[in-house]
Design an enzyme around this catalytic site. Structure first.
Site, mmCIF file in Angstrom:
data_model
loop_
_atom_site.group_PDB
_atom_site.id
_atom_site.type_symbol
_atom_site.label_atom_id
_atom_site.label_comp_id
_atom_site.label_asym_id
_atom_site.label_seq_id
_atom_site.Cartn_x
_atom_site.Cartn_y
_atom_site.Cartn_z
ATOM 1 C CD GLU A 62 -3.224 -0.964 1.927
ATOM 2 O OE1 GLU A 62 -3.210 -0.106 2.822
ATOM 3 O OE2 GLU A 62 -4.197 -1.709 1.718
ATOM 4 C CD GLU A 93 -3.750 -6.029 3.541
ATOM 5 O OE1 GLU A 93 -4.618 -5.280 4.031
ATOM 6 O OE2 GLU A 93 -2.530 -5.822 3.635
#
Ligand code: BG6
Length: 462
Positions: A166, A366
């Site tokens: 991320e 995720e």
């Protein structure tokens, strides 16, 4: 689109689950580990949760891996804590730290669980942070040196590597993760991370014949609030700035032209040094990994000083940005207990968009639901999590039938862990860890209802 028959998930599909080092390991200073920025952040927020032990995975990894194996996991995505293997971020190697990951990897392979290794998940070594962190170009060299160590020591057994978890969240919402940077600095840091990522991908390909490596940003779809062309442009703007920039850099090694225009207009463009352009273009990922939780909905900026808002609890931290977009409400979506939107169809939309743009196989690193699970009579009935995951898997199967190439699904999380900023009470795992924010109890592992559901699901789909 309606299909009479859905494509089946391939037999070798990597059904898995995810964690990250600082969120599960604990052992924050054990056996020579150096502090990371997360340890420093935890020390500042030690009123929220006792973070130093986390889920104590460092000491209990064997029991955890046995439980993963019993659940039938085909893959396990974890991260290496950079400061566990190189305590100062650069220089001396901590062999005890290497030993921990060697043991973890061997244990996974003993049960035929494919290790998926993230190089860097929000936990920059504090020693590097103190020397300027990602503002300092030396951190690029440190990352490459660290990557080399990981490839050399673990690359004989690990076949899948993720570079940076991320990066877009760190750049856009760095303050929530402990960084104190101006916007201008954030984009310079992003540029350095892009260089570090490109060099690391190149090195991986040079050193390891069979390994595959890819980026792992948080990618979503951004909807326009209405069909007004201004709202559509706003959604497009935000999609480019929030998402495509990060995948374009990994794949094309070039700034997305819309984002570059935006950065230059605001005086945010990063400084390039000689050779940067070649470095960025010098590597290509083998696959794309995305973290997906929910979509965003935006409308046109009003540009009157009222675009920036803070909606407490929203997962995507809908700040808005003058001249770019304004956060809007999507009345069609439900929310979790923590006010995160639930949008399984948006998952399909996102997968299709990523595939259309890059035509690389996709891993989902995720996806999951955070909730304050309760242990009642020794059991956790988390039917809501089963419902959430089922809806997302159904949409993933539709995307697969649409022609999107997907090879791994690793929901967040394999077991309960410390949330990035909302303590231990916000749980994501298939395995309940019996501890409270401050009372660590015995940290007993208790499979939840979703654990048994996932086990059955994997069994009948592989
Ligand atoms: C992702 C991160 O953004 O979301 C994880 O990669 C994080 O580290 C997960 O835990 C859930 O977010 P949170 O804030 O609820 O922990």
């Amino acid at each position: 689109m309606f299909y009479k028959q859905l494509k089946k998930f391939p037999k070798n599909f990597l059904w898995g689950a995810s964690t990250s080092a600082f969120q599960v390991e604990g052992g924050w200073d054990a056996d020579g580990k150096g502090p990371s920025v997360q340890d420093a952040l935890g020390a500042r927020h030690d009123d929220i949760t006792d973070f130093k032990v986390a889920s104590d995975h460092y000491h209990r990894y064997q029991e955890d891996v046995r439980l993963f194996a019993e659940m039938g996991l085909k893959s396990y995505r974890f991260s290496v804590a950079w400061s566990r293997v190189i305590p100062d971020g650069q220089g001396g190697v901590n062999e005890k730290g290497i030993e921990f990951y060697n043991n973890l990897i061997d244990e996974l392979l003993r049960y035929n669980i494919e290790p998926i290794l993230t190089l860097y998940h929000f936990d920059l070594p504090q020693a590097l942070e103190e020397r300027g962190g990602w503002n300092n170009r030396e951190t690029i060299d440190a990352f490459v040196e660290y990557s080399r160590l990981v490839f050399e020591r673990f690359g004989d057994r690990v076949k899948y590597f993720l570079t940076i978890n991320e990066q877009n969240v760190m750049v856009l919402h760095g303050n929530a993760l402990g960084a104190q940077s101006t916007k201008k600095e954030s984009y310079q840091q992003a540029h350095h991370m892009f260089l570090a990522q490109a060099l690391s991908m190149k090195l991986c390909h040079e050193l390891l014949d069979d390994a595959k490596i890819g980026p792992a940003p948080n990618i979503i779809s951004v909807y326009p609030e209405t069909c007004s062309p201004e709202d559509v442009i706003a959604a497009d703007n935000w999609m480019a700035i929030r998402c495509w920039l990060y995948l374009d850099m990994a794949y094309h090694g070039e700034y997305n032209s819309l984002v570059w225009a935006y950065l230059c207009d605001r005086g945010l463009e990063p400084e390039f040094q000689e050779g940067d352009a070649e470095i960025l273009k010098g590597a290509k990922p083998d696959f794309i990994s995305i973290n997906y939780y929910a979509t965003m909905t935006v409308s046109a900026s009003r540009n009157d000083g009222t675009d920036v808002t803070h909606r407490e609890g929203d997962q995507q931290i809908m700040y808005g940005e003058e001249g770019v977009y304004r956060a809007a409400v999507n009345p069609h979506l439900g929310k979790t207990q923590y006010s995160w939107l639930i949008d399984p169809v948006g998952f399909r939309t996102t997968l299709r968009a990523v595939w259309d743009k890059y035509r690389l196989p996709i891993m989902i690193s995720e996806n999951g639901l955070g909730q304050g699970d309760e242990l009642v009579d020794g059991q956790v009935d988390d039917q809501y999590r089963i419902d959430y995951l089922t809806m997302h898997i159904e949409q993933m199967q539709l995307a697969l039938t649409d022609g999107v190439e997907i090879f791994a699904y690793c929901p967040w999380a394999a077991m309960d862990l410390v949330s990035t900023h909302q303590g231990y009470g916000k749980r994501y795992g298939f395995i309940y860890i019996d501890r409270d924010e401050f009372d660590l109890k015995e940290l007993k592992r208790i499979p939840k209802k979703s654990y048994f559901w996932y086990k059955e699901f994997i069994n009948s789909n592989s």
